[in-house]
Design a protein around this motif. Structure first.
Motif, PDB file in Angstrom:
ATOM      1  N   ASP A  28      -0.097  -9.898   4.438  1.00  0.00           N
ATOM      2  CA  ASP A  28      -1.257  -9.001   4.345  1.00  0.00           C
ATOM      3  C   ASP A  28      -2.154  -9.323   3.161  1.00  0.00           C
ATOM      4  O   ASP A  28      -3.385  -9.300   3.270  1.00  0.00           O
ATOM      5  N   LEU A  29      -1.540  -9.579   2.011  1.00  0.00           N
ATOM      6  CA  LEU A  29      -2.295  -9.613   0.767  1.00  0.00           C
ATOM      7  C   LEU A  29      -2.684 -11.016   0.311  1.00  0.00           C
ATOM      8  O   LEU A  29      -3.554 -11.163  -0.537  1.00  0.00           O
ATOM      9  N   TYR A  30      -2.063 -12.024   0.869  1.00  0.00           N
ATOM     10  CA  TYR A  30      -2.384 -13.391   0.466  1.00  0.00           C
ATOM     11  C   TYR A  30      -2.709 -14.212   1.708  1.00  0.00           C
ATOM     12  O   TYR A  30      -1.879 -14.976   2.193  1.00  0.00           O
ATOM     13  N   GLU A 110     -10.115  -2.216 -11.568  1.00  0.00           N
ATOM     14  CA  GLU A 110     -10.400  -2.617 -10.196  1.00  0.00           C
ATOM     15  C   GLU A 110      -9.402  -1.936  -9.275  1.00  0.00           C
ATOM     16  O   GLU A 110      -8.257  -1.695  -9.650  1.00  0.00           O
ATOM     17  N   ILE A 111      -9.839  -1.626  -8.058  1.00  0.00           N
ATOM     18  CA  ILE A 111      -8.898  -1.083  -7.077  1.00  0.00           C
ATOM     19  C   ILE A 111      -7.986  -2.223  -6.633  1.00  0.00           C
ATOM     20  O   ILE A 111      -8.470  -3.263  -6.175  1.00  0.00           O
ATOM     21  N   PRO A 112      -6.670  -2.087  -6.773  1.00  0.00           N
ATOM     22  CA  PRO A 112      -5.761  -3.177  -6.420  1.00  0.00           C
ATOM     23  C   PRO A 112      -5.908  -3.608  -4.960  1.00  0.00           C
ATOM     24  O   PRO A 112      -6.208  -2.789  -4.083  1.00  0.00           O
ATOM     25  N   ARG A 113      -5.690  -4.882  -4.714  1.00  0.00           N
ATOM     26  CA  ARG A 113      -5.803  -5.413  -3.358  1.00  0.00           C
ATOM     27  C   ARG A 113      -4.866  -4.685  -2.402  1.00  0.00           C
ATOM     28  O   ARG A 113      -5.195  -4.442  -1.244  1.00  0.00           O
ATOM     29  N   GLU A 114      -3.665  -4.329  -2.890  1.00  0.00           N
ATOM     30  CA  GLU A 114      -2.712  -3.592  -2.062  1.00  0.00           C
ATOM     31  C   GLU A 114      -3.319  -2.288  -1.559  1.00  0.00           C
ATOM     32  O   GLU A 114      -3.205  -1.938  -0.381  1.00  0.00           O
ATOM     33  N   VAL A 115      -3.969  -1.547  -2.467  1.00  0.00           N
ATOM     34  CA  VAL A 115      -4.568  -0.263  -2.105  1.00  0.00           C
ATOM     35  C   VAL A 115      -5.678  -0.462  -1.082  1.00  0.00           C
ATOM     36  O   VAL A 115      -5.759   0.262  -0.080  1.00  0.00           O
ATOM     37  N   SER A 383       0.822   5.060 -13.210  1.00  0.00           N
ATOM     38  CA  SER A 383      -0.563   4.605 -13.349  1.00  0.00           C
ATOM     39  C   SER A 383      -0.734   3.236 -12.703  1.00  0.00           C
ATOM     40  O   SER A 383       0.072   2.328 -12.898  1.00  0.00           O
ATOM     41  N   GLY A 384      -1.798   3.118 -11.912  1.00  0.00           N
ATOM     42  CA  GLY A 384      -2.063   1.865 -11.229  1.00  0.00           C
ATOM     43  C   GLY A 384      -1.263   1.649  -9.969  1.00  0.00           C
ATOM     44  O   GLY A 384      -1.351   0.580  -9.351  1.00  0.00           O
ATOM     45  N   ARG A 385      -0.482   2.650  -9.544  1.00  0.00           N
ATOM     46  CA  ARG A 385       0.395   2.493  -8.385  1.00  0.00           C
ATOM     47  C   ARG A 385       0.036   3.468  -7.262  1.00  0.00           C
ATOM     48  O   ARG A 385       0.914   4.048  -6.610  1.00  0.00           O
ATOM     49  N   ALA A 386      -1.233   3.656  -7.020  1.00  0.00           N
ATOM     50  CA  ALA A 386      -1.658   4.543  -5.935  1.00  0.00           C
ATOM     51  C   ALA A 386      -1.116   4.073  -4.596  1.00  0.00           C
ATOM     52  O   ALA A 386      -0.891   4.880  -3.683  1.00  0.00           O
TER      53      ALA A 386
END
Length: 406
Positions: A28-30, A110-115, A383-386
């Motif tokens: 999904d992410l790469y 930045e909004i993480p790519r995972e999110v 934090s950072g783990r939405a």
């Protein structure tokens, strides 16, 4: 219901969910890169993932295969607890951005790519998204199009509540695309904002003129620091900016004065009281009822080291969210509400009072927000783990869909 827990326990005992999830994230992410070696590696991972998911689907069904590919064991059991409590899945996401989806201290703002990817998964599953923020519309549109793509943003299933509820932007809905909620306010309120805006920088003390900028809002008046958010210099200048806004309100609100305004808001908000106390600037005066009645319509917000703002109490995130849901056609909402500030807590309280959703907050959220979330369903994330909460919600929806199928 015990059978559901036993079944989920059996799934995670017999399936290598961690490996499947790692392959799913890789695929999904790469995505494939412009390299034959990288492409070959990605294709091999895709084939392995398909085989492992097919094996789980043969034993437990496609829904369970999708669940273990997205959610950890703890996330899946939290999701089942939520389904046990509420008996339904989430049909709309209501999401704050700053310090919720993204965090300056953990995600380089930045909004993480995972999110971002998880949001596209919800979109493809037919779950509308409401971005609910204090930012300006132009700022929000920019990073949403960059992160989620123009097609999703203009799909008709995404709405932006901006400036903490002064406007709602829902592309693809014709004349309903943009609702300027502040246009419904009367002159008693709008004239106060016009006077404050006209003076907020031109008449400001020197350290505020050099250390702050006026955010480009359509209606709210928001002073932001020119220093990095959260630094000592930002904390100092934002505290002074708060006191300056209160002074301006004392001049702009009919029959009020600066001392009454400061006394009123200090009594309303302990954070404001602390700022005034630290500067030995908290008046010990009574506030006439007529003045209090006018100030009740104006909200003053203080975010340490980040912003000082005045807004209309008649326009808030709850008003904006309900307007967005109306445009989106979500008649019976059950939302995931994610946020970190008191303006987000109001949406959480609205959802709780109307049996319209669940609430989640980052660990660094304001004390009132965190206390509320912990008391409800304890959906507090690092934090950072939405993405952790989004995965739990994805699992909740999978479990709800499976229950409906059975």
């Amino acid at each position: 219901m015990t059978d559901r827990y036993d079944e989920l326990y059996a799934v995670y005992e017999t399936v290598d969910a961690e490996t499947i999830r790692a392959y799913q994230d890789l695929v999904d992410l790469y995505p494939p890169l412009d390299s034959s070696v990288a492409l070959s590696y990605w294709e091999d991972a895709s084939e392995t993932l398909a085989e492992k998911r097919a094996d789980v689907a043969d034993r437990y069904g496609e829904g369970v295969a999708d669940l273990v590919a997205r959610a950890s064991r703890d996330q899946a059991f939290t999701a089942l607890d939520l389904y046990t409590s509420y008996g339904r899945g989430v049909n709309v996401l209501v999401l704050d951005v700053d310090e919720t989806l993204r965090s300056a201290g953990h995600t380089d703002n930045e909004i993480p790519r995972e999110v971002l990817h998880l949001l596209t998964e919800f979109h493809e599953a037919g779950v509308p998204i409401v971005i609910c923020t204090g930012q300006t519309l132009e700022n929000v549109k920019g990073f949403l199009i960059q992160g989620l793509g123009n097609e999703l943003v203009h799909s008709g299933d995404l709405s932006v509540v901006y400036e903490t509820g002064t406007g709602v932007f829902t592309p693809g809905h014709g004349p309903e695309t943009k609702r300027l909620l502040y246009e419904d306010l009367d002159d008693d309120v709008t004239e106060v904002f016009a006077e404050v805006r006209a003076r907020v920088l031109s008449d400001a003390p020197g350290d505020i003129r050099s250390g702050c900028h006026l955010q480009g809002n359509e209606f709210n008046v928001t002073l932001k620091p020119n220093h990095e958010t959260g630094t000592e210099r930002a904390v100092d200048v934002v505290a002074h900016a708060l006191r300056w806004l209160l002074s301006l309100l004392g001049d702009a609100v009919s029959d009020a004065n600066e001392r009454e305004v400061k006394a009123y808001y200090a009594a309303q908000d302990p954070e404001i009281a602390a700022v005034l106390d630290a500067a030995d600037d908290r008046p010990d005066v009574s506030v006439p009822d007529a003045v209090a009645a006018r100030l009740e319509r104006i909200d003053v917000a203080y975010y340490e080291g980040d912003a000082a703002e005045i807004a209309s109490r008649e326009l808030n995130k709850v008003v904006g969210v309900t307007a967005a849901l109306d445009v989106l056609g979500v008649d019976d909402p059950f939302a995931l509400v994610m946020g970190d500030s008191k303006s987000d807590r109001r949406v959480m309280e609205w959802a709780a009072a109307n049996d319209a959703g669940i609430a989640a907050a980052p660990a660094h959220a304001s004390a009132g927000v965190r206390d509320f979330v912990e008391a409800r369903d304890d959906l507090v994330f690092d934090s950072g783990r939405a993405g952790d909460v989004l995965r739990t919600t994805y699992a909740l929806n999978r479990l709800a869909a499976r229950a409906d199928e059975n």
